[in-house]
Write an enzyme that holds these catalytic residues in place. Structure first.
Site, short mmCIF file in Angstrom:
data_model
loop_
_atom_site.label_atom_id
_atom_site.label_comp_id
_atom_site.label_asym_id
_atom_site.label_seq_id
_atom_site.Cartn_x
_atom_site.Cartn_y
_atom_site.Cartn_z
N LYS A 13 0.84 -1.21 0.00
CA LYS A 13 0.00 0.00 0.00
C LYS A 13 0.87 1.26 0.00
O LYS A 13 0.59 2.21 -0.71
CB LYS A 13 -0.85 0.05 1.27
N ASP A 69 -7.43 1.87 5.05
CA ASP A 69 -7.94 0.53 5.30
C ASP A 69 -8.76 0.12 4.08
O ASP A 69 -9.52 0.93 3.54
CB ASP A 69 -8.77 0.44 6.58
N PHE A 149 -0.59 -7.20 -5.28
CA PHE A 149 -0.58 -7.92 -4.01
C PHE A 149 -2.00 -8.37 -3.67
O PHE A 149 -2.94 -8.09 -4.41
CB PHE A 149 0.01 -7.03 -2.90
N TYR A 151 -5.47 -9.70 -3.30
CA TYR A 151 -6.42 -10.36 -4.19
C TYR A 151 -6.28 -9.89 -5.65
O TYR A 151 -7.14 -10.20 -6.47
CB TYR A 151 -7.85 -10.10 -3.71
N ASP A 152 -5.24 -9.15 -5.98
CA ASP A 152 -5.08 -8.63 -7.34
C ASP A 152 -5.20 -9.71 -8.43
O ASP A 152 -5.78 -9.46 -9.49
CB ASP A 152 -3.75 -7.88 -7.50
#
Ligand code: IMP
Length: 195
Positions: A13, A69, A149, A151-152
């Site tokens: 992120k 988040d 990264f 669930y990509d």
């Protein structure tokens, strides 16, 4: 310069946010801010956890900060994994096991609709503000692609043939939930696109 502590331990992120935000944002890492503990995420909602992480850093440092988040909400699973996306299949955290569990739960189902959501919590001038980004799409039948990264590899955004993991960073960052939320953050600071 807009100086903010980036309240995230998730290196993926952090990398995406740094690539998307313009150079006028000086984003200080948790490590450089002297925070070495895990941030609390116990609120049970995405907005609650974003606020909790930002508040924790603000209270520990007194420095303005930004938390992210996020989660994947699958229609046929009534919005799960949602706030539990990171550890959907338990601990230790494994993106592969999370995806395998989700694919098995959707096996044979026609409805593969889902959306990714990011809620940013910004604490500035002692006030917490939220910026939400959501991207709709479908869950693929199998994992595809190596980039990104989480669930990509199983998320195909609407209007695309590729999963997020089959796209390069630039393409994902143009359309992702995170980039939509960050665009709203930039607008709050009154920055033009590309600044
Ligand atoms: P949290 O925001 O730290 O609770 O973690 C959210 C989880 O959602 C991550 O660990 C990933 O599994 C997933 N996630 C969030 N954003 C993305 C993304 O952009 N791509 C893929 N998975 C994501």
């Amino acid at each position: 310069m807009i100086s903010l502590i980036l309240a995230s331990n998730n290196q993926h992120k952090v990398t995406e946010i740094r690539k998307i935000l313009p150079k006028c944002f000086d984003l200080v890492s948790l490590k450089d801010a002297g925070i070495t503990t895990e941030l609390p995420e116990t609120k049970g909602t995405i907005i609650g956890n974003a606020t909790q992480k930002a508040s924790f850093v603000w209270e520990a440092t007194g420095v303005e900060c930004l938390a992210d988040d996020s989660g994947l909400e699958v229609d046929a699973l009534e919005g799960r994994p949602g706030v539990d996306s990171a550890h959907y299949s338990g601990f230790p955290i494994s993106a592969d096991r999370n995806m395998d569990l989700l694919l098995s739960q959707l096996h044979g189902l026609e409805n593969r609709r889902a959306s990714f959501v990011t809620i940013l919590a910004l604490i500035k001038d002692g006030v917490c503000r939220h910026f939400e980004g959501r991207v709709f799409g479908t869950i693929s039948e199998q994992k595809r692609g190596e980039n990104g990264f989480g669930y990509d590899p199983i998320f195909i955004p609407d209007g695309q043939l590729l999963t997020f993991a089959e796209m390069d960073d630039k393409m994902k960052n143009e359309i992702s939930h995170r980039s939509i939320a960050l665009r709203k953050l930039k607008a709050f600071f009154d920055l033009k696109e590309g600044n």
